[in-house]
Enzyme design. Structure first.
Site, mmCIF file in Angstrom:
data_model
loop_
_atom_site.group_PDB
_atom_site.id
_atom_site.type_symbol
_atom_site.label_atom_id
_atom_site.label_comp_id
_atom_site.label_asym_id
_atom_site.label_seq_id
_atom_site.Cartn_x
_atom_site.Cartn_y
_atom_site.Cartn_z
ATOM 1 N N ASN A 17 -29.608 17.639 31.199
ATOM 2 C CA ASN A 17 -29.243 19.044 31.024
ATOM 3 C C ASN A 17 -29.089 19.681 32.412
ATOM 4 O O ASN A 17 -30.052 19.739 33.177
ATOM 5 C CB ASN A 17 -30.350 19.741 30.220
ATOM 6 C CG ASN A 17 -30.045 21.198 29.969
ATOM 7 O OD1 ASN A 17 -29.588 21.899 30.868
ATOM 8 N ND2 ASN A 17 -30.295 21.668 28.771
ATOM 9 N N HIS A 20 -29.890 24.062 34.857
ATOM 10 C CA HIS A 20 -30.775 24.544 35.917
ATOM 11 C C HIS A 20 -30.091 24.591 37.278
ATOM 12 O O HIS A 20 -30.505 25.333 38.160
ATOM 13 C CB HIS A 20 -32.051 23.695 35.930
ATOM 14 C CG HIS A 20 -32.613 23.566 34.544
ATOM 15 N ND1 HIS A 20 -33.435 24.522 34.001
ATOM 16 C CD2 HIS A 20 -32.377 22.663 33.568
ATOM 17 C CE1 HIS A 20 -33.708 24.190 32.740
ATOM 18 N NE2 HIS A 20 -33.087 23.066 32.465
ATOM 19 N N ARG A 28 -27.873 33.566 43.332
ATOM 20 C CA ARG A 28 -27.252 34.033 44.556
ATOM 21 C C ARG A 28 -25.885 34.675 44.319
ATOM 22 O O ARG A 28 -25.311 35.285 45.212
ATOM 23 C CB ARG A 28 -27.065 32.854 45.514
ATOM 24 C CG ARG A 28 -28.038 32.747 46.642
ATOM 25 C CD ARG A 28 -28.029 33.993 47.510
ATOM 26 N NE ARG A 28 -29.116 33.986 48.437
ATOM 27 C CZ ARG A 28 -29.052 33.499 49.677
ATOM 28 N NH1 ARG A 28 -27.942 32.982 50.139
ATOM 29 N NH2 ARG A 28 -30.096 33.541 50.441
ATOM 30 N N HIS A 53 -25.818 24.357 28.186
ATOM 31 C CA HIS A 53 -26.006 25.404 27.186
ATOM 32 C C HIS A 53 -25.245 26.647 27.621
ATOM 33 O O HIS A 53 -25.586 27.262 28.626
ATOM 34 C CB HIS A 53 -27.510 25.691 27.071
ATOM 35 C CG HIS A 53 -27.883 26.659 25.995
ATOM 36 N ND1 HIS A 53 -29.190 26.937 25.667
ATOM 37 C CD2 HIS A 53 -27.139 27.423 25.158
ATOM 38 C CE1 HIS A 53 -29.225 27.823 24.683
ATOM 39 N NE2 HIS A 53 -27.991 28.138 24.366
ATOM 40 N N ARG A 55 -24.960 30.083 27.057
ATOM 41 C CA ARG A 55 -25.717 31.128 26.346
ATOM 42 C C ARG A 55 -24.860 32.372 26.181
ATOM 43 O O ARG A 55 -23.961 32.639 26.979
ATOM 44 C CB ARG A 55 -26.994 31.473 27.126
ATOM 45 C CG ARG A 55 -28.016 30.353 27.146
ATOM 46 C CD ARG A 55 -29.307 30.835 27.770
ATOM 47 N NE ARG A 55 -30.005 31.748 26.879
ATOM 48 C CZ ARG A 55 -31.088 31.429 26.163
ATOM 49 N NH1 ARG A 55 -31.603 30.232 26.237
ATOM 50 N NH2 ARG A 55 -31.650 32.312 25.388
ATOM 51 N N ARG A 59 -26.370 33.502 31.283
ATOM 52 C CA ARG A 59 -27.330 33.602 32.391
ATOM 53 C C ARG A 59 -27.230 32.433 33.369
ATOM 54 O O ARG A 59 -27.632 32.552 34.508
ATOM 55 C CB ARG A 59 -28.760 33.746 31.870
ATOM 56 C CG ARG A 59 -29.287 32.523 31.195
ATOM 57 C CD ARG A 59 -30.744 32.655 30.861
ATOM 58 N NE ARG A 59 -30.971 33.614 29.789
ATOM 59 C CZ ARG A 59 -32.075 33.621 29.049
ATOM 60 N NH1 ARG A 59 -33.039 32.764 29.311
ATOM 61 N NH2 ARG A 59 -32.235 34.494 28.089
ATOM 62 N N GLU A 80 -24.535 22.836 24.068
ATOM 63 C CA GLU A 80 -25.495 23.572 23.237
ATOM 64 C C GLU A 80 -25.001 24.994 23.077
ATOM 65 O O GLU A 80 -24.553 25.621 24.053
ATOM 66 C CB GLU A 80 -26.859 23.625 23.927
ATOM 67 C CG GLU A 80 -27.535 22.292 24.026
ATOM 68 C CD GLU A 80 -28.875 22.420 24.752
ATOM 69 O OE1 GLU A 80 -29.276 23.542 25.112
ATOM 70 O OE2 GLU A 80 -29.503 21.389 24.955
ATOM 71 N N THR A 110 -36.404 30.248 27.727
ATOM 72 C CA THR A 110 -35.686 29.035 27.332
ATOM 73 C C THR A 110 -35.753 28.966 25.808
ATOM 74 O O THR A 110 -36.448 29.771 25.183
ATOM 75 C CB THR A 110 -36.322 27.786 27.997
ATOM 76 O OG1 THR A 110 -35.591 26.622 27.587
ATOM 77 C CG2 THR A 110 -37.780 27.605 27.619
ATOM 78 N N THR A 111 -35.030 28.010 25.219
ATOM 79 C CA THR A 111 -35.002 27.921 23.758
ATOM 80 C C THR A 111 -36.430 27.734 23.232
ATOM 81 O O THR A 111 -37.085 26.753 23.587
ATOM 82 C CB THR A 111 -34.121 26.728 23.324
ATOM 83 O OG1 THR A 111 -32.929 26.749 24.121
ATOM 84 C CG2 THR A 111 -33.757 26.821 21.864
ATOM 85 N N GLU A 161 -31.861 16.986 16.804
ATOM 86 C CA GLU A 161 -32.629 16.844 18.039
ATOM 87 C C GLU A 161 -33.986 17.470 17.766
ATOM 88 O O GLU A 161 -34.077 18.670 17.470
ATOM 89 C CB GLU A 161 -31.937 17.543 19.217
ATOM 90 C CG GLU A 161 -32.763 17.400 20.496
ATOM 91 C CD GLU A 161 -32.042 17.892 21.745
ATOM 92 O OE1 GLU A 161 -30.803 17.838 21.806
ATOM 93 O OE2 GLU A 161 -32.754 18.334 22.664
ATOM 94 N N HIS A 206 -36.931 18.736 25.167
ATOM 95 C CA HIS A 206 -37.502 20.009 25.593
ATOM 96 C C HIS A 206 -38.860 19.802 26.239
ATOM 97 O O HIS A 206 -39.778 19.275 25.622
ATOM 98 C CB HIS A 206 -37.620 21.045 24.461
ATOM 99 C CG HIS A 206 -37.494 22.442 24.993
ATOM 100 N ND1 HIS A 206 -38.524 23.066 25.643
ATOM 101 C CD2 HIS A 206 -36.451 23.298 25.022
ATOM 102 C CE1 HIS A 206 -38.112 24.259 26.036
ATOM 103 N NE2 HIS A 206 -36.858 24.430 25.671
ATOM 104 N N HIS A 229 -35.114 20.630 32.955
ATOM 105 C CA HIS A 229 -35.918 21.348 33.939
ATOM 106 C C HIS A 229 -36.710 20.424 34.867
ATOM 107 O O HIS A 229 -36.642 20.551 36.094
ATOM 108 C CB HIS A 229 -36.850 22.329 33.224
ATOM 109 C CG HIS A 229 -37.643 23.176 34.146
ATOM 110 N ND1 HIS A 229 -37.101 24.221 34.838
ATOM 111 C CD2 HIS A 229 -38.938 23.106 34.530
ATOM 112 C CE1 HIS A 229 -38.028 24.779 35.600
ATOM 113 N NE2 HIS A 229 -39.149 24.112 35.435
#
Ligand code: PXP
Length: 253
Positions: A17, A20, A28, A53, A55, A59, A80, A110-111, A161, A206, A229
């Site tokens: 994933n 991140h 920045r 993901h 969103r 974000r 996602e 997070t989710t 999942e 996760h 992460h």
């Protein structure tokens, strides 16, 4: 993600994933680090798939990242998203190999929990049918719970999942009873899902880290783990020495 014999897979595949990386860029408001570049590097290093993901609040991953990344990936994209019309339209245009439907709350970091599929079977069934029409396969991010598994099968999901967040939290807190309990929930859910539909792909993810991943990876029948992460966090420390040395060199012209 073709699966011939689900239970024969020993070590699960790794989906990385890369959200991140985009989080760092967005902090920045510049154009680096580029999550597309990161995704290609992850593939070169052995990632079996790339998860991102998009969103609703944008974000981290931006629409442009999704469109740029799709034709460049050599493995497969697992996009996602929440079950909104806006996201459906993007997915129908991008046609990722996989879509993972997740619940989304604006205020969450997070989710947080799994998607409550059981309370919206008809809606999700329609959503999945639209995605199937453009050739995307669909995974549902759910808690390790028989009711949600039954609902996912009723919706004709290609994969589930299993949310490992509670297991991961128990490992961080070093609560052995809770670890055992959560591990058993994930084991039972995997077994139950495959007993109900042998061809269902069972993924998990996760909060997985180098320290807690092996117990999950050993569960028979788990096809792929999605990890973000902790892996990106590891890469900071695994790459920091080289980055400092390279900067010193750059300073010398
Ligand atoms: N799977 C799903 C459905 C997720 O939403 C996330 C977090 O974005 C992950 C896996 C990866 O979780 P983590 O970043 O904690 O490894």
């Amino acid at each position: 993600m073709n699966k011939m014999v689900p239970t024969a897979v020993k070590t699960p595949l790794l989906g990385v994933n890369i959200d991140h990386v985009a989080t760092l860029r967005q902090a920045r408001g510049v154009n680096y680090p580029d999550p597309v570049e990161a995704a290609l590097l992850c593939e070169q290093a052995g990632a079996d798939g790339i998860t991102l993901h998009l969103r609703e609040d944008r974000r981290h991953i931006q629409d442009d990242d999704v469109y740029r990344m799709k034709p460049l990936l050599k493995t497969r994209m697992n996009l996602e998203m929440a079950t909104t019309e806006e996201m459906l339209n993007i997915a129908l245009e991008v046609k990722p190999e996989w879509i993972c439907l997740v619940p989304e709350k604006r205020e969450e970091l997070t989710t947080e929990g799994g998607l409550d599929v059981a309370s919206q079977v008809e809606n999700i069934k329609r959503y999945i049918a639209s995605l199937h029409q453009v050739g995307s396969k669909v995974s549902l991010f759910i808690d390790p719970d028989a009711k949600q598994i039954d609902a996912a099968i009723a919706c004709k999901a290609d994969a589930i999942e299993l949310h490992t967040g509670q297991y991961a939290e128990a490992t961080l807190a070093k609560e052995s009873t809770a670890i055992e309990h959560e591990l058993n929930r994930i084991k039972s859910a995997t077994k139950y899902a495959l007993s109900q539909q042998e061809t269902l792909i069972v993924n998990a993810g996760h909060g997985l880290t180098r320290d807690n991943v092996s117990a999950i990876a050993r569960i028979p029948g788990i096809y792929e783990l999605n990890i973000g992460h902790a892996l990106i966090a590891d890469s900071v420390f695994m790459g920091l020495e080289k980055a400092v040395a390279t900067m010193k060199q750059a300073m010398q012209g």
